[in-house]
Design a protein around this motif. Structure first.
Motif, PDB file in Angstrom:
ATOM      1  N   TYR A   1       0.064  -0.753  -6.223  1.00 18.12           N
ATOM      2  CA  TYR A   1      -0.384  -0.866  -4.832  1.00 18.12           C
ATOM      3  C   TYR A   1      -1.828  -1.343  -4.780  1.00 18.12           C
ATOM      4  O   TYR A   1      -2.632  -1.051  -5.674  1.00 18.12           O
ATOM      5  CB  TYR A   1      -0.259   0.491  -4.129  1.00 18.12           C
ATOM      6  N   GLU A   2      -2.158  -2.047  -3.701  1.00 16.08           N
ATOM      7  CA  GLU A   2      -3.527  -2.523  -3.513  1.00 16.08           C
ATOM      8  C   GLU A   2      -4.451  -1.389  -3.072  1.00 16.08           C
ATOM      9  O   GLU A   2      -5.581  -1.297  -3.520  1.00 16.08           O
ATOM     10  CB  GLU A   2      -3.542  -3.646  -2.468  1.00 16.08           C
ATOM     11  N   ARG A   3      -3.959  -0.549  -2.155  1.00 17.35           N
ATOM     12  CA  ARG A   3      -4.736   0.589  -1.674  1.00 17.35           C
ATOM     13  C   ARG A   3      -3.820   1.799  -1.572  1.00 17.35           C
ATOM     14  O   ARG A   3      -2.626   1.678  -1.287  1.00 17.35           O
ATOM     15  CB  ARG A   3      -5.368   0.315  -0.304  1.00 17.35           C
ATOM     16  N   VAL A   4      -4.397   2.974  -1.773  1.00 15.17           N
ATOM     17  CA  VAL A   4      -3.662   4.234  -1.663  1.00 15.17           C
ATOM     18  C   VAL A   4      -4.471   5.200  -0.813  1.00 15.17           C
ATOM     19  O   VAL A   4      -5.670   5.390  -1.059  1.00 15.17           O
ATOM     20  CB  VAL A   4      -3.391   4.859  -3.055  1.00 15.17           C
ATOM     21  N   VAL A   5      -3.819   5.786   0.191  1.00 16.20           N
ATOM     22  CA  VAL A   5      -4.428   6.870   0.960  1.00 16.20           C
ATOM     23  C   VAL A   5      -3.968   8.179   0.324  1.00 16.20           C
ATOM     24  O   VAL A   5      -2.789   8.520   0.374  1.00 16.20           O
ATOM     25  CB  VAL A   5      -4.016   6.811   2.443  1.00 16.20           C
ATOM     26  N   MET A   6      -4.900   8.890  -0.301  1.00  8.88           N
ATOM     27  CA  MET A   6      -4.567  10.133  -0.989  1.00  8.88           C
ATOM     28  C   MET A   6      -4.760  11.304  -0.034  1.00  8.88           C
ATOM     29  O   MET A   6      -5.818  11.433   0.602  1.00  8.88           O
ATOM     30  CB  MET A   6      -5.448  10.307  -2.230  1.00  8.88           C
ATOM     31  N   LEU A   7      -3.757  12.167   0.054  1.00  8.37           N
ATOM     32  CA  LEU A   7      -3.733  13.221   1.060  1.00  8.37           C
ATOM     33  C   LEU A   7      -3.449  14.577   0.443  1.00  8.37           C
ATOM     34  O   LEU A   7      -2.669  14.690  -0.503  1.00  8.37           O
ATOM     35  CB  LEU A   7      -2.640  12.933   2.097  1.00  8.37           C
ATOM     36  N   ASP A   8      -4.066  15.614   1.004  1.00  5.09           N
ATOM     37  CA  ASP A   8      -3.621  16.979   0.749  1.00  5.09           C
ATOM     38  C   ASP A   8      -2.462  17.294   1.674  1.00  5.09           C
ATOM     39  O   ASP A   8      -2.246  16.614   2.690  1.00  5.09           O
ATOM     40  CB  ASP A   8      -4.763  17.975   0.989  1.00  5.09           C
TER      41      ASP A   8
ATOM     42  N   ASN B   1       0.833  -1.192   0.000  1.00  4.80           N
ATOM     43  CA  ASN B   1       0.000   0.000   0.000  1.00  4.80           C
ATOM     44  C   ASN B   1       0.873   1.249   0.000  1.00  4.80           C
ATOM     45  O   ASN B   1       2.097   1.170   0.169  1.00  4.80           O
ATOM     46  CB  ASN B   1      -0.918  -0.009   1.223  1.00  4.80           C
ATOM     47  N   ALA B   2       0.209   2.414  -0.136  1.00  2.00           N
ATOM     48  CA  ALA B   2       0.973   3.665  -0.209  1.00  2.00           C
ATOM     49  C   ALA B   2       0.142   4.822   0.325  1.00  2.00           C
ATOM     50  O   ALA B   2      -1.088   4.835   0.217  1.00  2.00           O
ATOM     51  CB  ALA B   2       1.389   3.959  -1.647  1.00  2.00           C
ATOM     52  N   TYR B   3       0.858   5.779   0.929  1.00  2.00           N
ATOM     53  CA  TYR B   3       0.309   7.105   1.212  1.00  2.00           C
ATOM     54  C   TYR B   3       0.801   8.021   0.097  1.00  2.00           C
ATOM     55  O   TYR B   3       1.999   8.038  -0.223  1.00  2.00           O
ATOM     56  CB  TYR B   3       0.802   7.628   2.553  1.00  2.00           C
ATOM     57  N   ALA B   4      -0.089   8.795  -0.497  1.00  2.00           N
ATOM     58  CA  ALA B   4       0.277   9.635  -1.639  1.00  2.00           C
ATOM     59  C   ALA B   4      -0.228  11.055  -1.433  1.00  2.00           C
ATOM     60  O   ALA B   4      -1.265  11.284  -0.800  1.00  2.00           O
ATOM     61  CB  ALA B   4      -0.279   9.056  -2.941  1.00  2.00           C
ATOM     62  N   THR B   5       0.518  11.993  -1.974  1.00  2.00           N
ATOM     63  CA  THR B   5       0.097  13.387  -2.030  1.00  2.00           C
ATOM     64  C   THR B   5       0.557  13.948  -3.366  1.00  2.00           C
ATOM     65  O   THR B   5       1.223  13.248  -4.135  1.00  2.00           O
ATOM     66  CB  THR B   5       0.679  14.191  -0.850  1.00  2.00           C
ATOM     67  N   MET B   6       0.220  15.194  -3.655  1.00  2.00           N
ATOM     68  CA  MET B   6       0.581  15.747  -4.958  1.00  2.00           C
ATOM     69  C   MET B   6       1.213  17.121  -4.812  1.00  2.00           C
ATOM     70  O   MET B   6       0.999  17.826  -3.820  1.00  2.00           O
ATOM     71  CB  MET B   6      -0.640  15.828  -5.867  1.00  2.00           C
ATOM     72  N   MET B   7       2.012  17.481  -5.805  1.00  2.00           N
ATOM     73  CA  MET B   7       2.638  18.793  -5.887  1.00  2.00           C
ATOM     74  C   MET B   7       2.535  19.295  -7.324  1.00  2.00           C
ATOM     75  O   MET B   7       2.710  18.532  -8.269  1.00  2.00           O
ATOM     76  CB  MET B   7       4.116  18.731  -5.478  1.00  2.00           C
ATOM     77  N   TYR B   8       2.252  20.578  -7.460  1.00  2.00           N
ATOM     78  CA  TYR B   8       2.253  21.210  -8.779  1.00  2.00           C
ATOM     79  C   TYR B   8       2.672  22.665  -8.601  1.00  2.00           C
ATOM     80  O   TYR B   8       2.682  23.194  -7.494  1.00  2.00           O
ATOM     81  CB  TYR B   8       0.879  21.115  -9.451  1.00  2.00           C
ATOM     82  N   MET B   9       3.020  23.302  -9.683  1.00  2.00           N
ATOM     83  CA  MET B   9       3.519  24.674  -9.664  1.00  2.00           C
ATOM     84  C   MET B   9       2.486  25.610 -10.287  1.00  2.00           C
ATOM     85  O   MET B   9       1.538  25.186 -10.930  1.00  2.00           O
ATOM     86  CB  MET B   9       4.846  24.773 -10.415  1.00  2.00           C
TER      87      MET B   9
ATOM     88  N   GLY C   1      -9.644  15.854   0.890  1.00  2.00           N
ATOM     89  CA  GLY C   1      -8.320  16.097   1.461  1.00  2.00           C
ATOM     90  C   GLY C   1      -7.715  14.839   2.044  1.00  2.00           C
ATOM     91  O   GLY C   1      -6.492  14.779   2.265  1.00  2.00           O
ATOM     92  N   LEU C   2      -8.540  13.829   2.302  1.00  2.00           N
ATOM     93  CA  LEU C   2      -8.072  12.531   2.793  1.00  2.00           C
ATOM     94  C   LEU C   2      -9.096  11.481   2.375  1.00  2.00           C
ATOM     95  O   LEU C   2     -10.231  11.505   2.833  1.00  2.00           O
ATOM     96  CB  LEU C   2      -7.904  12.544   4.316  1.00  2.00           C
TER      97      LEU C   2
ATOM     98  N   GLU D   1       5.510  27.208  -0.060  1.00  2.00           N
ATOM     99  CA  GLU D   1       4.835  26.865   1.194  1.00  2.00           C
ATOM    100  C   GLU D   1       4.243  25.463   1.136  1.00  2.00           C
ATOM    101  O   GLU D   1       4.336  24.695   2.108  1.00  2.00           O
ATOM    102  CB  GLU D   1       3.747  27.900   1.468  1.00  2.00           C
ATOM    103  N   PHE D   2       3.649  25.102  -0.004  1.00  2.00           N
ATOM    104  CA  PHE D   2       3.096  23.761  -0.130  1.00  2.00           C
ATOM    105  C   PHE D   2       4.202  22.714  -0.259  1.00  2.00           C
ATOM    106  O   PHE D   2       4.011  21.558   0.139  1.00  2.00           O
ATOM    107  CB  PHE D   2       2.143  23.688  -1.321  1.00  2.00           C
ATOM    108  N   TYR D   3       5.339  23.107  -0.798  1.00  2.00           N
ATOM    109  CA  TYR D   3       6.496  22.201  -0.822  1.00  2.00           C
ATOM    110  C   TYR D   3       6.943  21.875   0.599  1.00  2.00           C
ATOM    111  O   TYR D   3       7.172  20.707   0.943  1.00  2.00           O
ATOM    112  CB  TYR D   3       7.627  22.845  -1.615  1.00  2.00           C
ATOM    113  N   VAL D   4       7.042  22.893   1.440  1.00  2.00           N
ATOM    114  CA  VAL D   4       7.403  22.672   2.841  1.00  2.00           C
ATOM    115  C   VAL D   4       6.353  21.803   3.527  1.00  2.00           C
ATOM    116  O   VAL D   4       6.676  20.864   4.271  1.00  2.00           O
ATOM    117  CB  VAL D   4       7.562  24.020   3.573  1.00  2.00           C
ATOM    118  N   ALA D   5       5.069  22.103   3.285  1.00  2.00           N
ATOM    119  CA  ALA D   5       3.992  21.331   3.904  1.00  2.00           C
ATOM    120  C   ALA D   5       4.034  19.868   3.472  1.00  2.00           C
ATOM    121  O   ALA D   5       3.803  18.961   4.283  1.00  2.00           O
ATOM    122  CB  ALA D   5       2.645  21.950   3.546  1.00  2.00           C
ATOM    123  N   THR D   6       4.338  19.634   2.205  1.00  2.00           N
ATOM    124  CA  THR D   6       4.426  18.263   1.709  1.00  2.00           C
ATOM    125  C   THR D   6       5.546  17.504   2.404  1.00  2.00           C
ATOM    126  O   THR D   6       5.390  16.342   2.806  1.00  2.00           O
ATOM    127  CB  THR D   6       4.650  18.261   0.187  1.00  2.00           C
TER     128      THR D   6
END
Length: 476
Positions: free
Chosen positions: A137-144, A42-50, A175-176, A57-62
């Motif tokens: 992955y079987e499951r992914v937790v998608m996060l902000d 499994n995986a925890y995932a988040t995203m980044m874009y410009m 967001g989750l 700030e979102f880079y630091v938060a990630t």
């Protein structure tokens, strides 16, 4: 015997060569080649874009989000879905320093960007749909990025094809959420985008909400029930406490609810936990910064903090040293043209005081620790206010009255003994009501003192005179 001695030499030589080769291989294995990361189901995932003013700030938060998961030693991979324009140095930091796997993707075109209610800051949030492509992955937790993990939540991976937490009886928050990756679902989502599927907000929240319209009736996790098994799936009950634009996400899995496992901050844009001024408006924001202090640190912001502190202290010293020289200036009698000048000077004085309280917010690094940020803010406000005080000979305490009021409101909000958010809000409003007459009185006193100074001709120096004439006005 000779043959035996020769054989012994050969064996010894072979062993020496073998030891050397083993040493070389070991050195290469551990210093020249990076070991492959352990694979997880499994995986925890988040995203980044410009493309926004808040990219850093979102880079630091990630990174803080990723580090909070690393600290908990979760049994899952950590994935960052990053657009191709994310700087390579950020990608390397995520991979090499944080241990995340970065998936580079092209930005998904947002077909809703021209609808009336569209918010431009959500233009690229549809990149979140790439989570369905993580089919390894079987499951992914998608996060902000505005999530912070306090305890392990690996039980989330036991959900069905899609699970989400509801923020009201009808709408779940993206967001989750938890998903089962599927290329078929991803392709269908892209097809729905291309065919103009209805989207109330033009962002990921609206699209995913419409794509899974019957989630409330599915045997997945949401507030009802208490861990009972239905149709081979489990419901995961979630408890919520709404307070000051964030909510606690309390995860329970067939056991009594324990301490909060995830803190999510889905509130106003300028009240995200990484902004130093968000605490104590958001009481749990200090936990976000405490997590950053223990993991990522604040080394990137420290040089500018030191420079600004020196500059502010220098302003205070210079304006104080210049005050005696200002007070010895001599001024000419009034004439018909001074009324307009007096009005202009009054406006300048008032705006200079207002600027003293606004400018620090604009120049102090946004992502520093709140205790450092508020200290630097008060120092900056005192420094800039001292310019107006010494230039226009204003009373010190009335000018600093708003600053004292801000300090008092921070103490009221930071009080840890409120039983709930309602009592806390009432306390803040009560404080504001009691302090309002003091603030108004200070404003009246500053304006009246400024008017007196202007009427005494204190801001119109006599020009072309080498020595002060008798009877001239002085400032004391």
């Amino acid at each position: 015997m000779g043959w035996s001695g020769e054989r012994r030499k050969v064996v010894v030589t072979f062993l020496r060569v073998l030891l050397v080769l083993l040493a070389v291989v070991q050195t290469t294995a551990f210093h020249g080649v990076k070991l492959k990361k352990q694979e997880h189901r499994n995986a925890y995932a988040t995203m980044m874009y410009m493309g926004t003013p808040r990219d850093y700030e979102f880079y630091v938060a990630t990174r803080v989000l990723i580090r909070s998961l690393v600290k908990l030693q979760v049994d899952a991979d950590l994935v960052v879905i990053a657009s191709l324009d994310v700087p390579l140095r950020w990608v390397r930091a995520l991979e090499q320093e944080d241990g995340a796997k970065v998936m580079r993707v092209e930005n998904i075109n947002n077909p809703y960007k021209n609808q009336k209610n569209f918010d431009k800051r959500f233009k690229l949030t549809l990149n979140k749909l790439y989570a369905w492509k993580l089919v390894d992955y079987e499951r992914v937790v998608m996060l902000d990025a505005d999530n912070l993990f306090l305890q392990k939540t690996d039980e989330l991976f036991q959900c069905g094809q899609f699970c989400a937490a509801f923020i009201n009886p009808c709408i779940f928050h993206t967001g989750l959420f938890v998903l089962q990756p599927s290329l078929e679902v991803f392709k269908d989502m892209i097809h729905q985008l291309e065919t103009g599927k209805e989207n109330p907000d033009g962002a990921d929240q609206g699209f995913i909400g419409v794509y899974f319209p019957d989630l409330l009736d599915q045997p997945m996790f949401h507030p009802p029930l208490n861990g009972t098994k239905l149709d081979g799936q489990y419901r995961l009950p979630l408890g919520y406490q709404m307070d000051a634009s964030y909510y606690y996400l309390r995860l329970c899995w067939r056991v009594p609810c324990g301490p909060n496992s995830v803190i999510t901050f889905p509130g106003a844009l300028w009240l995200k936990p990484w902004y130093w001024w968000s605490w104590p408006v958001l009481p749990l924001g200090i936990q976000w910064h405490e997590n950053r202090r223990q993991t990522l640190g604040y080394a990137a912001e420290m040089p500018i903090i030191i420079i600004q502190s020196v500059v502010f202290l220098g302003i205070i010293v210079m304006t104080r040293l210049a005050r005696p020289s200002i007070s010895k200036l001599c001024y000419r009698p009034s004439d018909k043209g001074t009324t307009l000048i007096r009005t202009g000077l009054k406006i300048i004085a008032i705006w200079s005081i207002l600027a003293a309280y606004i400018v620090p917010f604009a120049i102090i690094p946004r992502t520093i620790h709140p205790l450092v940020g508020w200290t630097l803010y008060f120092l900056g406000s005192i420094a800039l206010s001292s310019i107006a005080i010494n230039s226009f000979m204003l009373p010190v305490i009335p000018v600093f009255a708003p600053l004292l009021g801000i300090f008092g409101s921070l103490l009221v909000m930071a009080c840890p003994w409120y039983p709930n958010g309602v009592i806390r809000a009432l306390a803040v409003f009560g404080y504001a009501f009691c302090y309002a007459p003091i603030a108004w009185g200070s404003v009246v006193r500053v304006v009246s003192r400024l008017q007196v100074s202007l009427e005494r001709e204190q801001f119109f120096p006599r020009l072309g005179e080498s020595s002060p004439p008798s009877g001239c006005n002085k400032l004391y």
